[in-house]
Design a protein around this motif. Sequence first.
Motif, PDB file in Angstrom:
ATOM      1  N   ARG A 286     -16.278  44.895 -33.354  1.00  0.00           N
ATOM      2  CA  ARG A 286     -14.983  45.446 -33.762  1.00  0.00           C
ATOM      3  C   ARG A 286     -13.830  44.577 -33.278  1.00  0.00           C
ATOM      4  O   ARG A 286     -12.805  44.438 -33.926  1.00  0.00           O
ATOM      5  N   ARG A 287     -14.043  44.003 -32.092  1.00  0.00           N
ATOM      6  CA  ARG A 287     -12.963  43.226 -31.487  1.00  0.00           C
ATOM      7  C   ARG A 287     -12.711  41.922 -32.257  1.00  0.00           C
ATOM      8  O   ARG A 287     -11.570  41.561 -32.480  1.00  0.00           O
TER       9      ARG A 287
ATOM     10  N   PHE B  46      -2.092  44.438 -28.498  1.00  0.00           N
ATOM     11  CA  PHE B  46      -3.047  45.327 -27.817  1.00  0.00           C
ATOM     12  C   PHE B  46      -4.502  44.841 -27.870  1.00  0.00           C
ATOM     13  O   PHE B  46      -5.178  44.798 -26.832  1.00  0.00           O
ATOM     14  N   PRO B  47      -5.030  44.431 -29.032  1.00  0.00           N
ATOM     15  CA  PRO B  47      -6.445  44.014 -29.069  1.00  0.00           C
ATOM     16  C   PRO B  47      -6.739  42.820 -28.169  1.00  0.00           C
ATOM     17  O   PRO B  47      -7.848  42.690 -27.654  1.00  0.00           O
TER      18      PRO B  47
ATOM     19  N   PHE C 246      -8.116  43.524 -24.619  1.00  0.00           N
ATOM     20  CA  PHE C 246      -9.554  43.723 -24.427  1.00  0.00           C
ATOM     21  C   PHE C 246     -10.316  42.415 -24.589  1.00  0.00           C
ATOM     22  O   PHE C 246     -11.440  42.288 -24.130  1.00  0.00           O
TER      23      PHE C 246
ATOM     24  N   ILE D 181      -7.858  54.558 -30.857  1.00  0.00           N
ATOM     25  CA  ILE D 181      -7.296  53.268 -31.279  1.00  0.00           C
ATOM     26  C   ILE D 181      -7.897  52.134 -30.452  1.00  0.00           C
ATOM     27  O   ILE D 181      -8.343  51.125 -30.986  1.00  0.00           O
ATOM     28  N   MET D 182      -7.935  52.356 -29.137  1.00  0.00           N
ATOM     29  CA  MET D 182      -8.474  51.313 -28.257  1.00  0.00           C
ATOM     30  C   MET D 182      -9.877  50.933 -28.688  1.00  0.00           C
ATOM     31  O   MET D 182     -10.235  49.756 -28.747  1.00  0.00           O
ATOM     32  N   LYS D 183     -10.672  51.959 -28.984  1.00  0.00           N
ATOM     33  CA  LYS D 183     -12.052  51.671 -29.380  1.00  0.00           C
ATOM     34  C   LYS D 183     -12.093  50.950 -30.723  1.00  0.00           C
ATOM     35  O   LYS D 183     -12.879  50.011 -30.899  1.00  0.00           O
TER      36      LYS D 183
ATOM     37  N   ILE E  28     -10.010  48.925 -31.970  1.00  0.00           N
ATOM     38  CA  ILE E  28      -9.594  47.519 -31.907  1.00  0.00           C
ATOM     39  C   ILE E  28     -10.456  46.723 -30.934  1.00  0.00           C
ATOM     40  O   ILE E  28     -10.143  45.592 -30.605  1.00  0.00           O
TER      41      ILE E  28
ATOM     42  N   ALA F 191     -12.187  47.961 -27.785  1.00  0.00           N
ATOM     43  CA  ALA F 191     -12.441  48.324 -26.398  1.00  0.00           C
ATOM     44  C   ALA F 191     -13.846  48.893 -26.292  1.00  0.00           C
ATOM     45  O   ALA F 191     -14.246  49.704 -27.122  1.00  0.00           O
TER      46      ALA F 191
END
Lengths: 232, 450
Positions: A86-87, A111-112, A115, B349-351, B353, B355
């Motif tokens: 996904r990243r 934001f991405p 991570f 959202i974090m997941k 994108i 996380a």
Amino acid sequence: MDSTALIETENLTKIYSTGKVEVVALKDVSLSVSEGKFLGVTGPSGSGKSTLMNLLGGLDTPSSGKIKVEARPISELNKEELALYRRFQVGMIFQSFNIVSSYTALENVAFPLLFAGVPKKQREHRAKEVLEKVGLYPRRDHRPAELSGGEQQRVAIARALINRPKILLADEPTGNLDSQTSSQIVQTLAELNRNQGLTVIMISHEESLLRQFAHDVVHLRDGEVIEQENIR
Amino acid sequence: MRLRDYIEQSFSNLWKKKLRTSLTTCGVVIGIGALVSMMSFGEGVQKNVTDTFRELELFNYVGVFPDAESAPGESPEENQPDEREVAQRRILNDEFLEEVMKMEGVEAAFPELRFPAQIKFKDKDEFGLIQVLPAQVRQFGLVKLRAGDFYTSDEENSLIISDSMLRRMDVKEPETAIGEEIELHTLTVDSALFNPASLASVLQGEKLPFAQESYTFTIVGVAERTGFGGPMPIRSDVMIPPGAAENMKKLLLTSLWDFFESSEQNEGYSAVGLRLSAPRYIEPVKAKMEEWGFKTFALVDQLTEIKRAFLFMDMFLFAVGMIGIVVATLGIINTMVMSILERYKEIGIMKAIGASDGDVKKIFFFECEVIGFLGGVFGLALGWSVSMIINQIANSILAGQGAPFTDYFSFPWWLCLGAIAFSMLVSLAAGIYPAIRAARVDPVVALRHD
Ligand SMILES: Nc1ncnc2c1ncn2[C@@H]1O[C@H](COP(=O)(O)OP(=O)(O)OP(=O)(O)O)[C@@H](O)[C@H]1O
Ligand SMILES: [Mg+2]
């Protein structure tokens, strides 16, 4: 199956079981998307469009069947590997934008990279670049509440692109927008597809919009593919 | 995700909910503050006691006293028929002192002599216990002097008086008492009254069979505090040299019990204190004394007892302090769970994108750790401040009673670092459930448009 396909699904099935009731959201969907294509997915409400999207985006796992991206079986990845997929491999945008309301446009776009372990300076630099591309550089310090729907969706697009994925998945990206803004957003997606070779899969129940920009359109009903048409 | 980003992210997330964060942190601050005060008090007590013992070299001390149970005539013959026991029985007299001084490791032996007397100074008089202490005791630090000096010989008519007794005599400055004359009035049994005729009047309460003798001494020193002058931790009010004591008529009396027993035990001292050159002589000396038929008392024996008592006290204080910590922990859990509910979509959202579950967990753990760290640091500061205030108040109250300034609280480095580490550990534990819950958020559900 097409050996040059970027994304392939094979008998993809998703069954939701809530209590005793089983809902077959997706049934034996076999698709193949070549690199650089713009695929449209349409169908009535509840036909399984979002389900397909979530499976392709690695947010959910299929009940049976396979997903391959660049010949890599995504459906067999563990949670950690899915997070990495996904990243770096896909970017996603949604009908309700799904951007963090307390972050500025710049912070949302960057934001991405957090991570991905990118240092702060680089994060900001790259986010500015991508914001420039979607035409939102001047609004970088605004929060979502201060942006129009179209602008918010552009922030979401910029965020989806920041890790330079090959695939962009868009689930009803124009669902909350007026027709003029909708067409601008889809135009942007089409340009990204055309100019940068980004493979785009876009869901919409506005068939006309898809016909205007997509190469192929897949029709779903009750979780099954009922028609695949090639437009251009 | 980088460590720096986790920390920055935590601070900025917590900063967004300033009020809630500060209230939650306050809970931790109070909890840690209370715990720190409790523990530092426990440490302080322990430190004061052991320091005093060490300072007074009490760990080198053995008290010897007659074994009442195996006293001649009282020992049950059928159980101990062997002759040796009786043959080796000794009495705590000067001969004993001489003998025991020859033993390896024995630096000094001094008789335990204590008797009551009326102490007259200026126009005040008080009742107190007089202790006989040889002049050589000065070198062992058994008596700490606030003013003046120790008497230099065992024969002079000088004495040392305790600071608290002086205070009872309304003398505020110990220095002013040095060189002054003081009178001791002792009680003796008037043998002249022990004839049947007089005894009758005694029994009728007309005349007590006691006589009073008066002796004049010069104050040479004022004692701050005294250590164990004998087998029991009794603080005497006045110390006089043995030579002077010998010339006094007095009732030997360390306890009321001695008074009744004195007829049988008159032949020796009620106890003898032995000063050893090193703690390693304690065991052999004790063994020898027991072989000679005496009972012994060594503080070292009490050390394990004392340590256990301290451990108990520490545990109790810790348990009381933990109440606050438990409440603070619930506060953290509550705050974090609330925060997860509010940030449900953000977690989705974090997941989406990229996380991982681990990233999400760590984000929440770091937020807990920030609360824990701040709580630990400010809690330590609070605990320290409160302890200092209590210490000042306690000292100002006790100063009026003649107590020297004492730190009732102790803050060793491990307590300070431990407080912060413990706070962070507890916060980490508090974060386990919220973090797992956050990691379990299903992005598909969280992102479904509302
Ligand atoms: N978590 C779930 N549990 C049970 N059933 C579900 C769940 N998610 C989706 N479904 C069901 O699966 C089917 C497909 O849902 P999906 O969201 O994919 O439809 P959709 O084509 O995206 O519809 P829409 O155009 O309204 O967004 C629906 O019948 C829905 O009720
Ligand atoms: Mg949908």
